[in-house]
Design a protein around this motif. Structure first.
Motif, short mmCIF file in Angstrom:
data_model
loop_
_atom_site.label_atom_id
_atom_site.label_comp_id
_atom_site.label_asym_id
_atom_site.label_seq_id
_atom_site.Cartn_x
_atom_site.Cartn_y
_atom_site.Cartn_z
N GLY A 142 0.95 -1.22 0.17
CA GLY A 142 -0.14 0.10 0.08
C GLY A 142 0.75 1.24 0.10
O GLY A 142 1.89 1.35 0.63
N ILE A 143 0.78 2.36 -0.85
CA ILE A 143 1.18 3.56 -0.99
C ILE A 143 0.53 4.40 -0.87
O ILE A 143 -0.62 4.69 -1.71
CB ILE A 143 1.93 3.61 -2.34
CG1 ILE A 143 2.96 2.45 -2.34
CG2 ILE A 143 2.83 4.71 -2.37
CD1 ILE A 143 4.38 2.53 -1.69
N GLN A 144 0.56 5.53 0.18
CA GLN A 144 -0.30 6.78 0.07
C GLN A 144 0.67 8.06 -0.40
O GLN A 144 1.72 8.10 0.04
CB GLN A 144 -0.68 7.07 1.46
CG GLN A 144 0.31 7.06 2.31
CD GLN A 144 -0.31 7.52 3.95
OE1 GLN A 144 -1.20 8.61 3.77
NE2 GLN A 144 0.18 6.98 4.95
N GLY A 145 0.05 8.83 -0.85
CA GLY A 145 0.59 10.26 -1.29
C GLY A 145 -0.20 11.20 -1.57
O GLY A 145 -1.34 11.30 -1.39
N GLU A 146 0.37 12.41 -1.54
CA GLU A 146 -0.28 13.70 -1.83
C GLU A 146 -0.63 13.87 -3.29
O GLU A 146 0.33 13.21 -4.22
CB GLU A 146 0.60 15.01 -1.42
CG GLU A 146 1.03 14.92 0.17
CD GLU A 146 2.08 15.96 0.29
OE1 GLU A 146 2.45 16.83 -0.47
OE2 GLU A 146 2.72 16.18 1.39
N PHE A 147 -1.79 14.08 -3.59
CA PHE A 147 -2.31 14.19 -4.90
C PHE A 147 -2.78 15.75 -5.38
O PHE A 147 -3.63 16.17 -4.47
CB PHE A 147 -3.34 13.14 -5.17
CG PHE A 147 -3.49 12.56 -6.37
CD1 PHE A 147 -2.46 12.33 -7.23
CD2 PHE A 147 -4.68 12.47 -7.13
CE1 PHE A 147 -2.74 11.95 -8.51
CE2 PHE A 147 -5.08 12.07 -8.31
CZ PHE A 147 -3.88 11.79 -9.19
N SER A 148 -2.00 16.10 -6.03
CA SER A 148 -2.17 17.58 -6.55
C SER A 148 -3.56 17.68 -7.15
O SER A 148 -4.15 16.89 -8.05
CB SER A 148 -1.23 18.01 -7.51
OG SER A 148 -1.66 19.30 -7.95
N PRO A 149 -4.41 18.73 -6.62
CA PRO A 149 -5.63 18.96 -7.24
C PRO A 149 -5.81 19.52 -8.63
O PRO A 149 -6.91 19.42 -9.40
CB PRO A 149 -6.40 20.07 -6.23
CG PRO A 149 -4.95 20.79 -5.59
CD PRO A 149 -4.04 19.72 -5.50
N GLN A 150 -4.49 19.96 -8.84
CA GLN A 150 -4.32 20.46 -10.37
C GLN A 150 -3.87 19.39 -11.68
O GLN A 150 -3.34 18.58 -11.28
CB GLN A 150 -3.29 21.40 -10.59
CG GLN A 150 -2.96 22.00 -11.66
CD GLN A 150 -1.75 23.13 -11.86
OE1 GLN A 150 -1.17 23.37 -10.88
NE2 GLN A 150 -1.45 23.60 -13.00
N THR A 151 -5.05 19.10 -12.27
CA THR A 151 -4.72 18.31 -13.59
C THR A 151 -4.47 18.78 -14.89
O THR A 151 -4.69 20.10 -15.14
CB THR A 151 -6.39 17.68 -13.71
OG1 THR A 151 -6.98 16.90 -12.63
CG2 THR A 151 -6.31 16.49 -14.83
N VAL A 152 -3.51 18.16 -15.51
CA VAL A 152 -2.86 18.61 -16.65
C VAL A 152 -2.87 17.42 -17.67
O VAL A 152 -3.18 16.34 -17.21
CB VAL A 152 -1.05 19.16 -16.20
CG1 VAL A 152 -1.37 20.34 -15.36
CG2 VAL A 152 -0.36 17.87 -15.82
N LYS A 153 -2.62 17.73 -18.91
CA LYS A 153 -2.23 16.76 -19.81
C LYS A 153 -1.07 16.44 -19.87
O LYS A 153 -0.15 17.10 -19.94
CB LYS A 153 -2.87 17.54 -21.18
CG LYS A 153 -4.10 17.35 -21.65
CD LYS A 153 -4.76 16.16 -21.99
CE LYS A 153 -6.47 15.99 -22.47
NZ LYS A 153 -7.06 14.66 -22.34
N GLY A 154 -0.65 15.00 -19.84
CA GLY A 154 0.63 14.59 -19.85
C GLY A 154 0.53 13.04 -19.68
O GLY A 154 -0.40 12.50 -19.89
N VAL A 155 2.02 12.36 -19.78
CA VAL A 155 1.87 11.05 -19.76
C VAL A 155 2.00 10.58 -18.43
O VAL A 155 2.72 10.96 -17.45
CB VAL A 155 3.28 10.52 -20.71
CG1 VAL A 155 3.62 9.06 -20.61
CG2 VAL A 155 3.55 10.98 -22.04
N CYS A 156 1.09 9.53 -18.17
CA CYS A 156 1.11 8.89 -16.88
C CYS A 156 2.34 8.12 -16.76
O CYS A 156 2.50 7.14 -17.71
CB CYS A 156 -0.29 7.94 -17.00
SG CYS A 156 -0.35 7.05 -15.44
N ALA A 157 2.85 7.98 -15.81
CA ALA A 157 4.22 7.19 -15.11
C ALA A 157 3.81 5.65 -15.11
O ALA A 157 4.75 4.85 -15.26
CB ALA A 157 4.68 7.54 -14.19
N ILE A 158 2.42 5.32 -15.04
CA ILE A 158 2.05 3.94 -14.73
C ILE A 158 1.77 3.30 -15.93
O ILE A 158 1.97 2.34 -16.42
CB ILE A 158 0.81 4.07 -13.58
CG1 ILE A 158 1.39 4.18 -12.45
CG2 ILE A 158 0.13 2.50 -13.41
CD1 ILE A 158 0.23 4.40 -11.22
N CYS A 159 0.72 4.08 -16.67
CA CYS A 159 0.06 3.34 -17.94
C CYS A 159 0.66 3.99 -19.23
O CYS A 159 0.52 3.20 -20.23
CB CYS A 159 -1.54 3.44 -17.98
SG CYS A 159 -1.96 5.15 -18.23
#
Length: 216
Positions: A142-159
């Motif tokens: 399990g990993i928890q982290g801060e998640f920015s409320p700002q959404t941008v267009k970009g490449v996801c590090a996971i998919c």
């Protein structure tokens, strides 16, 4: 029914079938369509269990003159019994994965399609947090982290797909003197969409290696 297809293989199959349906609508040349169909069938055959009646019915269903998106969706649904879904965890099991989190917000299990999930991810918008549960070296972490409320267009590090992403930062090391090391990257805001786009689990493993807590 023996479950032999991984969730990320199902994502690959889904993308290939949807592409085939798009080709049927947009390409008029029958020879080009035939080549694309043959290539798709070859790729799908390598991902599906051989000599299985469901596999044979599924592949036969793709070989029609005009494959509609609705028909493609129906055929993909026939494969669901063959998929190894992400395990449904109890609240106690999740709490053990996030021992330091008080009043852990639980994911909405009834809304999740576990047969599409290589990992579990959910947002806690009130606290600007994101929680991830994923396989790492043959066990779930399990990993928890801060998640920015700002959404941008970009490449996801996971998919590894371009979409709506936000910055995820996890505390990876603490000095004990009030200083912390945080690492992360941009990942999809919608974990469901991310899972549907994830076809290579190595990118997920690489991301987890970066953001998991380090031992002193």
């Amino acid at each position: 029914m023996q479950q032999t297809i991984t969730t990320y293989e199902y994502s690959t199959i889904t993308q290939q079938v949807n592409h085939l349906a798009s080709v049927e609508r947009s390409v008029n040349d029958p020879q080009i369509r035939a080549v694309i169909l043959a290539t798709t069938l070859e790729q799908l055959t390598s991902l599906l269990p051989s000599a299985d009646p469901l596999t044979e019915t599924f592949l036969a269903g793709l070989q029609v003159e005009h494959l509609s998106r609705a028909r493609a969706t129906q055929l993909l649904e026939t494969l669901i019994p063959m998929i190894m879904p992400f395990p449904q965890l109890t609240p106690k099991q999740l709490t053990k994965l996030f021992r330091k989190v008080k009043k852990l917000k639980q994911p909405a299990w009834p809304e999740l399609k576990r047969y599409e999930m290589t990992y579990l991810g959910w947002n806690d918008g009130g606290n600007q947090k994101k929680y991830l549960v994923a396989p790492y070296h043959d066990h779930l972490i399990g990993i928890q982290g801060e998640f920015s409320p700002q959404t941008v267009k970009g490449v996801c590090a996971i998919c590894q797909t371009i979409g709506n992403v936000a910055l995820f930062l996890a505390t990876t090391k603490s000095s004990g003197l009030g200083t912390y090391t945080k690492k992360g990257n941009y990942i999809c805001r919608d974990s469901g969409q991310c899972n549907r786009q994830l076809t290579d689990p190595q990118a997920l493993t690489d991301f987890l290696t970066v953001v998991q807590p380090k031992r002193n």
